[in-house]
Design an enzyme around this catalytic site. Structure first.
Site, PDB file in Angstrom:
ATOM      1  N   GLU A 179     -23.384  36.251  33.804  1.00  0.00           N
ATOM      2  CA  GLU A 179     -23.583  37.322  34.536  1.00  0.00           C
ATOM      3  C   GLU A 179     -21.815  37.720  35.104  1.00  0.00           C
ATOM      4  O   GLU A 179     -21.301  39.082  34.244  1.00  0.00           O
ATOM      5  CB  GLU A 179     -24.777  37.177  35.912  1.00  0.00           C
ATOM      6  N   CYS A 217     -24.644  33.993  41.638  1.00  0.00           N
ATOM      7  CA  CYS A 217     -24.564  35.046  41.238  1.00  0.00           C
ATOM      8  C   CYS A 217     -25.830  36.272  41.772  1.00  0.00           C
ATOM      9  O   CYS A 217     -24.995  37.290  41.504  1.00  0.00           O
ATOM     10  CB  CYS A 217     -25.116  34.860  39.623  1.00  0.00           C
TER      11      CYS A 217
END
Ligand SMILES: NC(=O)c1ccc[n+]([C@@H]2O[C@H](COP(=O)([O-])OP(=O)(O)OC[C@H]3O[C@@H](n4cnc5c(N)ncnc54)[C@H](OP(=O)(O)O)[C@@H]3O)[C@@H](O)[C@H]2O)c1
Length: 392
Positions: free
Chosen positions: A55, A107
């Protein structure tokens, strides 16, 4: 099922994840794509331990594409900068975003702070501390999260078979690979098996070795074939742990493995009766030895070997035979996937030389039908693969 566009982006993310095959262990393969209004703003994948999670790599790519060079090199992304580029975007990610602080910040924090409005996830990350909590956390922050189902979810799970099996069952994911003649033999009556399959098939096996955490053979194969078990002639980030399993290792032959200890780690899994002088010789050659208990039949317990490997962060094993150890591991339920190369060659013979030795099914109906079977041509050979169970 996901919509057509969702499926397309997630499939692209799954393809991106594969770019790092062989590089990420013990971390998973993960790919990610940032999309806004039908346009891909950034794409990324996890390249290996210590590298950005997928990500973050995709966000960084989006910043880079917008000319935000400074942020391309900062280890912790500035939420304001991310928001200025990614606000209103969807993130397609093959594995649930992490919510734990590891070498990098979670994340989920980057996604919430970056103004993402929708997250599409391929599969739950079974790792302790995550396992659905990443998704919960995003939803609690008001971001809708969609978890894939159907064939893409299946592919996302299969992509990290090793991680899933080791987290869920405490043992690695084991693929048994063998080569047999069209008449079902893995060796001639004299024990010769080099080479039943074609060079094309053997090249493919070298690639599988490079993608595996460990390659395992029994003492019989070590003594008869004297293999090195390294991944050769292919791109290889790290040689697999090469493992031989046997109560008493005959090291008069079988020396190529121990004499190539400089090429990569070697582990001899042995019984308590291995003479101490043999152990000293093995360790002197640079191999590690580990003693494990025997099972009720007096053989080295396959489950114990697998637990020992899992404790060494081995998530994927390529079991390369021979038929005695493979038969024992199959009956112990340790083999998850079969990859059989069938060569258009007839060997004949009097001895039973099938790929799995030992008590088998009483009747055909008691046999195990494999799932997700695939059949491919590899040079002149036919490769049949199949799984014993669905993804973990
Ligand atoms: N075509 C192919 O794909 C292929 C691949 C590999 C080998 N081969 C051929 O297969 C032949 C060797 O066959 P093999 O069956 O003797 O080799 P193997 O399965 O590699 O080795 C057998 C030995 O493994 C040890 N072992 C470890 N755990 C065991 C367990 N749970 N149960 C039983 N044994 C266990 C035993 O040694 P201890 O008694 O010391 O414990 C046993 O004698 C050779 O001819 C070789 O060329 C063919």
């Amino acid at each position: 099922l996901l919509s057509g566009d969702d499926a397309r982006y997630l499939e692209f993310a799954l393809d991106l994840a594969e770019k790092a095959k062989g590089y990420t262990s013990p971390n998973p393969l993960v790919g990610a794509v940032v999309v806004r209004k039908g346009r891909i703003l950034g794409e990324g994948w996890h390249a290996g331990p210590g590298c950005d999670h997928a990500e973050i790599a995709a966000i960084r790519d989006a910043l880079r594409r917008k000319g935000r060079k400074a942020h391309a090199f900062e280890s912790v992304l500035d939420a304001g900068a991310v928001r200025s580029v990614c606000a209103g975007s969807s993130m397609y990610v093959t594995l649930e975003p992490c919510c734990t602080v590891g070498r990098t910040p979670p994340c989920t924090t980057a996604l919430v702070g970056g103004g993402f409005v929708r997250i599409v996830v391929g599969a739950i990350d079974p790792s302790p501390g995550v396992d659905g909590r990443g998704i919960q956390l995003l939803r609690a922050a008001g971001i809708p999260v969609e978890l894939a189902d159907g064939p893409l979810a299946h592919r996302a799970k299969r992509q990290n078979d090793g991680l899933r099996k080791s987290v869920r069952r405490g043992v690695p994911f084991v693929t048994y690979k063998y080569a047999m003649s069209l008449d079902g033999r893995v060796a001639t009556d004299s024990g010769d098996s080099c080479w039943i399959s074609s060079t094309e098939s053997r090249d493919l096996v070298h690639r599988w070795r490079a993608w595996s955490d460990a390659v395992v053979v029994g003492a019989g194969t070590l003594a008869r074939d004297d293999p090195r078990l390294t991944a050769r002639g292919v791109e290889c980030a790290q040689q697999p742990l090469r493992v031989v399993v046997g109560r008493r290792l005959d090291i008069r032959r079988g020396c190529a493995l121990f004499q190539s200890a400089d090429d990569g780690p070697v582990l001899a899994v042995v019984g308590k009766d291995l003479p101490p002088e043999v152990r000293e010789i093995l360790e002197g050659l640079g191999a590690e030895t580990a003693v494990i208990p025997e099972d009720p039949s007096g053989e080295l317990d396959p489950a114990e070997v697998c637990r020992l490997l899992a404790a060494r962060h081995v998530q994927t094993v390529l079991l390369e035979g021979g038929p005695t150890i493979a038969g024992a591991w199959w009956r112990a339920g340790m083999i998850d996937k079969i990859a059989g190369f069938i060569s258009p060659r007839i060997l004949g013979g009097l001895e039973h030389r099938g790929p799995l030795l030992g008590p088998g099914a009483a009747g055909v109906h008691d046999g195990t039908g494999l799932r997700e079977v695939e059949i491919a041509r590899v040079g002149p050979d036919v490769l049949v693969t199949g799984y014993r169970e669905g993804p973990f």
